[in-house]
Design a protein around this motif. Sequence first.
Motif, PDB file in Angstrom:
ATOM      1  N   LEU A 162       0.838  -1.211   0.000  1.00  0.00           N
ATOM      2  CA  LEU A 162       0.000   0.000   0.000  1.00  0.00           C
ATOM      3  C   LEU A 162       0.866   1.251   0.000  1.00  0.00           C
ATOM      4  CD1 LEU A 162      -2.476  -0.647   2.982  1.00  0.00           C
ATOM      5  CD2 LEU A 162      -3.017  -0.825   0.549  1.00  0.00           C
ATOM      6  N   GLY A 163       0.340   2.296  -0.592  1.00  0.00           N
ATOM      7  CA  GLY A 163       0.967   3.607  -0.463  1.00  0.00           C
ATOM      8  C   GLY A 163      -0.105   4.674  -0.392  1.00  0.00           C
ATOM      9  N   ALA A 164       0.042   5.604   0.545  1.00  0.00           N
ATOM     10  CA  ALA A 164      -0.869   6.761   0.627  1.00  0.00           C
ATOM     11  C   ALA A 164      -0.016   8.002   0.837  1.00  0.00           C
ATOM     12  CB  ALA A 164      -1.862   6.583   1.771  1.00  0.00           C
ATOM     13  N   ILE A 165      -0.205   8.980  -0.021  1.00  0.00           N
ATOM     14  CA  ILE A 165       0.577  10.221   0.041  1.00  0.00           C
ATOM     15  C   ILE A 165      -0.407  11.382  -0.009  1.00  0.00           C
ATOM     16  CG2 ILE A 165       2.213  11.674  -1.245  1.00  0.00           C
ATOM     17  CD1 ILE A 165       3.620   9.071  -2.139  1.00  0.00           C
ATOM     18  N   TYR A 166      -0.289  12.287   0.953  1.00  0.00           N
ATOM     19  CA  TYR A 166      -1.168  13.458   0.970  1.00  0.00           C
ATOM     20  C   TYR A 166      -0.334  14.724   0.807  1.00  0.00           C
ATOM     21  CZ  TYR A 166      -4.675  16.866   2.303  1.00  0.00           C
ATOM     22  OH  TYR A 166      -5.537  17.945   2.295  1.00  0.00           O
ATOM     23  N   ASP A 167      -0.762  15.561  -0.128  1.00  0.00           N
ATOM     24  CA  ASP A 167      -0.087  16.816  -0.484  1.00  0.00           C
ATOM     25  C   ASP A 167      -0.941  17.958   0.085  1.00  0.00           C
ATOM     26  OD1 ASP A 167       0.602  19.166  -1.811  1.00  0.00           O
ATOM     27  OD2 ASP A 167       0.575  18.290  -3.814  1.00  0.00           O
ATOM     28  N   PRO A 168      -0.628  18.430   1.300  1.00  0.00           N
ATOM     29  CA  PRO A 168      -1.515  19.417   1.946  1.00  0.00           C
ATOM     30  C   PRO A 168      -1.686  20.729   1.180  1.00  0.00           C
ATOM     31  CG  PRO A 168      -0.060  18.414   3.570  1.00  0.00           C
ATOM     32  CD  PRO A 168       0.444  18.005   2.212  1.00  0.00           C
ATOM     33  N   PRO A 169      -0.606  21.325   0.626  1.00  0.00           N
ATOM     34  CA  PRO A 169      -0.831  22.631  -0.016  1.00  0.00           C
ATOM     35  C   PRO A 169      -1.819  22.564  -1.179  1.00  0.00           C
ATOM     36  CG  PRO A 169       1.514  22.286   0.368  1.00  0.00           C
ATOM     37  CD  PRO A 169       0.834  20.980   0.666  1.00  0.00           C
ATOM     38  N   HIS A 170      -1.941  21.389  -1.807  1.00  0.00           N
ATOM     39  CA  HIS A 170      -2.840  21.261  -2.959  1.00  0.00           C
ATOM     40  C   HIS A 170      -4.033  20.350  -2.652  1.00  0.00           C
ATOM     41  CE1 HIS A 170       1.224  22.235  -4.499  1.00  0.00           C
ATOM     42  NE2 HIS A 170       0.526  23.126  -5.148  1.00  0.00           N
ATOM     43  N   ASP A 171      -4.148  19.950  -1.393  1.00  0.00           N
ATOM     44  CA  ASP A 171      -5.235  19.048  -0.972  1.00  0.00           C
ATOM     45  C   ASP A 171      -5.354  17.849  -1.908  1.00  0.00           C
ATOM     46  OD1 ASP A 171      -7.322  18.098   0.573  1.00  0.00           O
ATOM     47  OD2 ASP A 171      -8.848  19.212  -0.536  1.00  0.00           O
ATOM     48  N   GLY A 172      -4.211  17.238  -2.216  1.00  0.00           N
ATOM     49  CA  GLY A 172      -4.204  16.072  -3.119  1.00  0.00           C
ATOM     50  C   GLY A 172      -3.929  14.794  -2.352  1.00  0.00           C
TER      51      GLY A 172
END
Length: 255
Positions: A107-117
């Motif tokens: 599994l992989g989960a990556i969250y990009d806060p500045p772009h809410d991605g």
Amino acid sequence: MDRHDFARALARDAGKLAHRGFGTSATKMKGVHDVVTEMDQAVERFIRAAINTRFPGDAILGEEEGVSGSGDRLWIIDPIDGTANYARGLPRYCVSIGYMERGVPMLGAIYDPPHDGLYSAAKGEGAYQDGVRLAVSPCTAIAEATVECGWSTRRPARAYVDLLGRVLEGGGAIRRAGSGALGLVDVAAGRVEAYVELHINSWDCAAGIVLVQEAGGFTNDFFAGDGLMHGNPLLATNAALCSKLAGLLGIPITG
Ligand code: IPD
């Protein structure tokens, strides 16, 4: 909630916490050009507490605190990847959460806060950005390709200059944006053709490797030898340029 849903929700929650200190969290140096913020440590504690509560038998490897627990199920976490950007208020950083079973990235989960991605992938199930399926670039010519070349002081400057030379003399364009995890997201999303780094740590790339593979791309065997604990070179590419780039950069991709 299964581990995939859990990882996605946790990456997002951890990213919201991280963003509270964007550009303002207190910093100190771990090494040359290697910064850590108070928020890196707080976010790692937050992620560890959530995993320990929901999956108490699982082991955790994190950038800031190392390994806890043991067994076949392992979470690999980078609370803030792109810390140098984060500390300076540059909006290119993320939370990266990977998960392996018996040494296999699942599994992989990556969250990009500045772009809410929110980006995530599970082995055999595809890679997604906020529910939309991701696919690597169809580009077939190095002369039309962009290769992100990750950098750290863990390898000599000369080796990095040589790497840049190989890409440029091979006809490719280069970039370096300061987050290995988001560099791999960009490969999975077809925004760049490849990501290469002469040495990267597992917490920077464990989640992104699953994303690239599930988006139809390829990586070298990053976890070979002691890659999990001590890092390795990494090459992640789209399918069409895989063998050309592996040859050009001298990082074999098999299978
Ligand atoms: C770093 C970033 C950088 C990569 C380095 C990493 P950090 O991680 O991912 O892009 O080139 O190898 O150490 O320190 O921001 O978590």
